[in-house]
Write an enzyme that holds these catalytic residues in place. Structure first.
Site, mmCIF file in Angstrom:
data_model
loop_
_atom_site.group_PDB
_atom_site.id
_atom_site.type_symbol
_atom_site.label_atom_id
_atom_site.label_comp_id
_atom_site.label_asym_id
_atom_site.label_seq_id
_atom_site.Cartn_x
_atom_site.Cartn_y
_atom_site.Cartn_z
ATOM 1 N N TYR A 76 29.557 1.974 6.298
ATOM 2 C CA TYR A 76 28.412 1.761 7.069
ATOM 3 C C TYR A 76 28.744 1.173 8.229
ATOM 4 O O TYR A 76 28.040 1.726 9.356
ATOM 5 C CB TYR A 76 27.412 0.912 5.899
ATOM 6 C CG TYR A 76 27.195 1.334 4.858
ATOM 7 C CD1 TYR A 76 25.939 2.491 4.552
ATOM 8 C CD2 TYR A 76 27.857 1.030 3.629
ATOM 9 C CE1 TYR A 76 25.810 2.800 3.257
ATOM 10 C CE2 TYR A 76 27.586 1.446 2.454
ATOM 11 C CZ TYR A 76 26.473 2.580 2.239
ATOM 12 O OH TYR A 76 26.287 3.143 1.018
ATOM 13 N N ASN A 100 17.873 10.204 2.028
ATOM 14 C CA ASN A 100 18.313 11.703 2.407
ATOM 15 C C ASN A 100 18.194 12.636 1.245
ATOM 16 O O ASN A 100 18.586 12.766 0.166
ATOM 17 C CB ASN A 100 20.004 11.651 2.522
ATOM 18 C CG ASN A 100 20.792 12.920 2.501
ATOM 19 O OD1 ASN A 100 19.922 13.923 2.564
ATOM 20 N ND2 ASN A 100 22.027 12.920 2.182
ATOM 21 N N CYS A 108 26.296 12.068 2.091
ATOM 22 C CA CYS A 108 26.139 10.484 2.128
ATOM 23 C C CYS A 108 26.980 9.834 1.048
ATOM 24 O O CYS A 108 27.501 8.816 1.158
ATOM 25 C CB CYS A 108 24.638 9.871 1.938
ATOM 26 S SG CYS A 108 23.999 10.625 0.316
ATOM 27 N N HIS A 109 27.681 10.646 0.117
ATOM 28 C CA HIS A 109 28.545 10.082 -0.681
ATOM 29 C C HIS A 109 29.909 9.603 0.106
ATOM 30 O O HIS A 109 30.431 8.937 -0.662
ATOM 31 C CB HIS A 109 28.870 10.929 -1.933
ATOM 32 C CG HIS A 109 29.510 12.173 -1.415
ATOM 33 N ND1 HIS A 109 28.774 13.310 -1.004
ATOM 34 C CD2 HIS A 109 30.596 12.689 -1.357
ATOM 35 C CE1 HIS A 109 29.480 14.500 -0.836
ATOM 36 N NE2 HIS A 109 30.706 13.890 -0.811
ATOM 37 N N GLU A 139 36.446 16.073 -3.934
ATOM 38 C CA GLU A 139 36.800 16.352 -2.351
ATOM 39 C C GLU A 139 38.171 16.060 -2.186
ATOM 40 O O GLU A 139 39.172 16.830 -1.595
ATOM 41 C CB GLU A 139 35.814 15.703 -1.362
ATOM 42 C CG GLU A 139 34.344 16.278 -1.695
ATOM 43 C CD GLU A 139 33.544 15.938 -0.414
ATOM 44 O OE1 GLU A 139 32.253 16.488 -0.209
ATOM 45 O OE2 GLU A 139 33.617 14.827 0.150
#
Length: 146
Positions: A76, A100, A108-109, A139
């Protein structure tokens, strides 16, 4: 899923009933295909999907979030610095990410706390935190498979 004229992406966790509104259209199918490719490490299709309507601050957070490469995470505080703001606005950044409506299109993950995983969809533990962990791991594994 289409809600009025807006497309949204909802998570359906194991054991939850499917929503009654299951209308599928061409736009939703394109987004789903882009999301599936993204989970395999190819974000190019997601980049073409416009972010949802939000406040100027929310859109700036979402657009910054979209620059985080697949398989990587940022904090963040990193987003705050990229937006030219102090770490004091990290909570506001988290709230923008929580709002979102396209949570994989705007990934946002990939945003984590300086001290750990952070939240996802307003939860810091439980099913949605496990979804966040799974997305990050998926990912990363796609990136190492290349």
């Amino acid at each position: 899923m289409r809600r009025g004229s807006k497309l949204t992406l909802d998570w359906i966790l194991p054991g939850e009933p499917l929503p009654k509104e299951r209308a599928v259209d061409a736009d939703a199918c394109k987004i789903l295909a882009a999301v599936e490719r993204s989970l395999d490490g190819d974000d190019r299709g997601l980049a073409a999907i416009p972010t949802a309507v939000g406040t100027p601050f929310q859109r700036s957070v979402w657009n910054c979030c979209r620059t985080i490469p697949s398989g990587q995470t940022r904090t963040y505080g990193w987003i705050a610095a990229r937006l030219g703001r102090s770490n004091a606005c990290c909570r506001a950044i988290g709230q923008a990410l929580r709002r979102n409506p396209l949570s994989v299109v705007v990934p946002c993950h990939r945003v984590v706390s300086a001290s750990g995983l952070g939240g996802y969809s307003g939860e810091t533990s439980g099913p949605m935190a496990r979804v966040k962990s799974w997305l990050i791991a998926r990912e990363k594994s796609a990136q190492t498979a290349d």
